[in-house]
Design an enzyme around this catalytic site. Sequence first.
Site, PDB file in Angstrom:
ATOM      1  N   LEU A 162       0.818  -1.220   0.000  1.00 58.40           N
ATOM      2  CA  LEU A 162       0.000   0.000   0.000  1.00 58.40           C
ATOM      3  C   LEU A 162       0.857   1.278   0.000  1.00 58.40           C
ATOM      4  O   LEU A 162       0.380   2.340   0.394  1.00 58.40           O
ATOM      5  CB  LEU A 162      -0.998   0.019   1.169  1.00 58.40           C
ATOM      6  N   ASP A 215       5.309  -6.477   2.350  1.00 57.11           N
ATOM      7  CA  ASP A 215       6.291  -5.900   1.432  1.00 57.11           C
ATOM      8  C   ASP A 215       7.095  -7.026   0.798  1.00 57.11           C
ATOM      9  O   ASP A 215       7.507  -7.956   1.505  1.00 57.11           O
ATOM     10  CB  ASP A 215       7.214  -4.981   2.262  1.00 57.11           C
ATOM     11  N   ILE A 216       7.358  -6.919  -0.492  1.00 55.13           N
ATOM     12  CA  ILE A 216       8.129  -7.984  -1.158  1.00 55.13           C
ATOM     13  C   ILE A 216       9.596  -7.982  -0.734  1.00 55.13           C
ATOM     14  O   ILE A 216      10.332  -8.897  -1.062  1.00 55.13           O
ATOM     15  CB  ILE A 216       8.018  -7.907  -2.699  1.00 55.13           C
ATOM     16  N   SER A 268       7.584  -3.678 -19.400  1.00 53.84           N
ATOM     17  CA  SER A 268       7.292  -2.337 -19.919  1.00 53.84           C
ATOM     18  C   SER A 268       7.937  -2.122 -21.275  1.00 53.84           C
ATOM     19  O   SER A 268       9.000  -2.700 -21.576  1.00 53.84           O
ATOM     20  CB  SER A 268       7.855  -1.308 -18.932  1.00 53.84           C
ATOM     21  N   TYR A 279      14.707   2.443 -14.344  1.00 55.01           N
ATOM     22  CA  TYR A 279      13.404   1.767 -14.336  1.00 55.01           C
ATOM     23  C   TYR A 279      13.338   0.732 -15.463  1.00 55.01           C
ATOM     24  O   TYR A 279      13.020  -0.448 -15.224  1.00 55.01           O
ATOM     25  CB  TYR A 279      12.276   2.795 -14.490  1.00 55.01           C
ATOM     26  N   LYS A 332      13.327  -3.607 -15.333  1.00 49.97           N
ATOM     27  CA  LYS A 332      12.357  -4.517 -15.963  1.00 49.97           C
ATOM     28  C   LYS A 332      13.070  -5.528 -16.861  1.00 49.97           C
ATOM     29  O   LYS A 332      12.732  -6.713 -16.896  1.00 49.97           O
ATOM     30  CB  LYS A 332      11.339  -3.702 -16.781  1.00 49.97           C
TER      31      LYS A 332
HETATM   32  N1  UFG Z   1       3.264  14.374 -20.890  1.00 47.51           N
HETATM   33  C1  UFG Z   1       2.991  15.732 -20.912  1.00 47.51           C
HETATM   34  N2  UFG Z   1       2.445  16.287 -19.790  1.00 47.51           N
HETATM   35  C2  UFG Z   1       2.175  15.564 -18.673  1.00 47.51           C
HETATM   36  C3  UFG Z   1       2.456  14.189 -18.657  1.00 47.51           C
HETATM   37  C4  UFG Z   1       3.007  13.617 -19.783  1.00 47.51           C
HETATM   38  O1  UFG Z   1       3.241  16.412 -21.910  1.00 47.51           O
HETATM   39  O2  UFG Z   1       1.684  16.137 -17.690  1.00 47.51           O
HETATM   40  C5  UFG Z   1       3.810  13.741 -22.096  1.00 47.51           C
HETATM   41  C6  UFG Z   1       5.137  13.044 -21.865  1.00 47.51           C
HETATM   42  O3  UFG Z   1       6.224  13.933 -21.977  1.00 47.51           O
HETATM   43  C7  UFG Z   1       5.101  11.982 -22.963  1.00 47.51           C
HETATM   44  C8  UFG Z   1       3.601  11.632 -23.074  1.00 47.51           C
HETATM   45  O4  UFG Z   1       2.910  12.743 -22.496  1.00 47.51           O
HETATM   46  O5  UFG Z   1       5.508  12.550 -24.165  1.00 47.51           O
HETATM   47  C9  UFG Z   1       3.213  10.371 -22.328  1.00 47.51           C
HETATM   48  O6  UFG Z   1       3.725  10.461 -20.997  1.00 47.51           O
HETATM   49  P1  UFG Z   1       3.291   9.474 -19.834  1.00 47.51           P
HETATM   50  O7  UFG Z   1       4.046   9.886 -18.611  1.00 47.51           O
HETATM   51  O8  UFG Z   1       1.811   9.400 -19.754  1.00 47.51           O
HETATM   52  O9  UFG Z   1       3.781   8.057 -20.332  1.00 47.51           O
HETATM   53  P2  UFG Z   1       5.243   7.577 -20.782  1.00 47.51           P
HETATM   54  O10 UFG Z   1       5.127   7.229 -22.232  1.00 47.51           O
HETATM   55  O11 UFG Z   1       6.317   8.517 -20.388  1.00 47.51           O
HETATM   56  O12 UFG Z   1       5.433   6.340 -19.821  1.00 47.51           O
HETATM   57  C10 UFG Z   1       4.969   5.077 -20.141  1.00 47.51           C
HETATM   58  C11 UFG Z   1       4.743   4.267 -18.888  1.00 47.51           C
HETATM   59  C12 UFG Z   1       6.069   4.026 -18.194  1.00 47.51           C
HETATM   60  C13 UFG Z   1       7.055   3.441 -19.144  1.00 47.51           C
HETATM   61  C14 UFG Z   1       7.190   4.318 -20.351  1.00 47.51           C
HETATM   62  C15 UFG Z   1       8.105   3.716 -21.380  1.00 47.51           C
HETATM   63  O13 UFG Z   1       3.861   4.938 -18.037  1.00 47.51           O
HETATM   64  O14 UFG Z   1       5.883   3.147 -17.117  1.00 47.51           O
HETATM   65  O15 UFG Z   1       5.919   4.479 -20.960  1.00 47.51           O
HETATM   66  O16 UFG Z   1       8.769   4.753 -22.062  1.00 47.51           O
HETATM   67  F1  UFG Z   1       8.261   3.326 -18.574  1.00 47.51           F
END
Ligand code: UFG
Length: 323
Positions: free
Chosen positions: A33, A50-51, A116, A140, A144
């Site tokens: 949690l 916790d793991i 991921s 991160y 993975k």
């Molecule tokens: N973004 C914004 N504003 C925000 C949040 C995000 O412009 O407030 C942009 C980010 O820069 C990115 C896109 O929206 O270009 C998507 O961002 P997210 O944070 O929603 O998702 P990510 O693609 O960065 O992350 C996802 C998963 C991660 C994983 C990653 C792999 O959530 O766990 O893909 O690159 F590691």
Amino acid sequence: MNILVCGGAGYVGAHVARELHLRHHKVTVLDNLSTGHREAVRWGQLIQADILDTNALDSVFRENTFDAVIHLCARSIVSDSTTDPYGYYLNNVQGTLNVLRSMRANGVGKFVFSSSAAVYGQPISDVIHEDHPKNPLSPYGSSKWMVEQMLADAWSAYGLSSASLRYFNAAGAAHQDGIGESHDPETHLIPNVLRSLLAGTPLNVFGNGYPTPDGTCVRDYVHVEDLASAHVLALNYLDQNQGTHAFNLGSGTGFSVMDVIRTAERVTGRQARISPREPRAGDPARLVASNLLARTRLGWNPSQQDLDEIVLSAWRWHQDTAY
Ligand code: UFG
């Protein structure tokens, strides 16, 4: 089957627990949690542990008989991982190793792992297949990929069957059942867009000079209910196909940050206030999956592909129930 869902109080984990329940499996959730929510554990017993606590893990496995483990516990903020790599390797790699060792000691031989798209790093192709080179850009992503490599060794040495599911961008909510996405801090695009529309506050847009049609990053958004269904299919697959496997879970379609914002404006009838920011470190311009392998091998058929519907489900969650 009797399934232990590690991390079942988190966003994806809660949807996996729901899907298992809908498919008549028995669910036990193990979660510390730290980022998960007690309110999200609605299908099965919660064991708060916790793991990293090997004694607690051992007693959980001794006191229960599980057919398989679905493991979603992880620290998952890419930028955090660059400033606290030890913390990420400890939780995501050592923690997973603890779970695997307890499984082995107690004769549990099936494992579904939440991996991921971050394992790939900067893509060298428009659409990413599972055999794309693995060059993670962050601790991160490395954590993975390290676990995936551990799983290959665990199959050779101990006969552990596993499926690593490489998520692209999980989105949406089973709002009708009171679960959805809630992180603190929230870093993901869709919840941030919706929160800013609800509150009337500006939305940071990270970068507008990427080599994409509108200059903002392109991502592959996949409905979290579809993600969840793939976990159950992966369990069934492991029954028939021993070994170590990896599958991309994405819709196969890319949407830019601006596409998402325009969609959210359409769905909510509200106007976004955009605040342009510098690009976030380590954001690839485009990440889009090939999902052919999951479709053909698992029989996965992501059925909620419409971005409007995905964003609408998240909007309903944010408006009605968000914990
Ligand atoms: N973004 C914004 N504003 C925000 C949040 C995000 O412009 O407030 C942009 C980010 O820069 C990115 C896109 O929206 O270009 C998507 O961002 P997210 O944070 O929603 O998702 P990510 O693609 O960065 O992350 C996802 C998963 C991660 C994983 C990653 C792999 O959530 O766990 O893909 O690159 F590691």
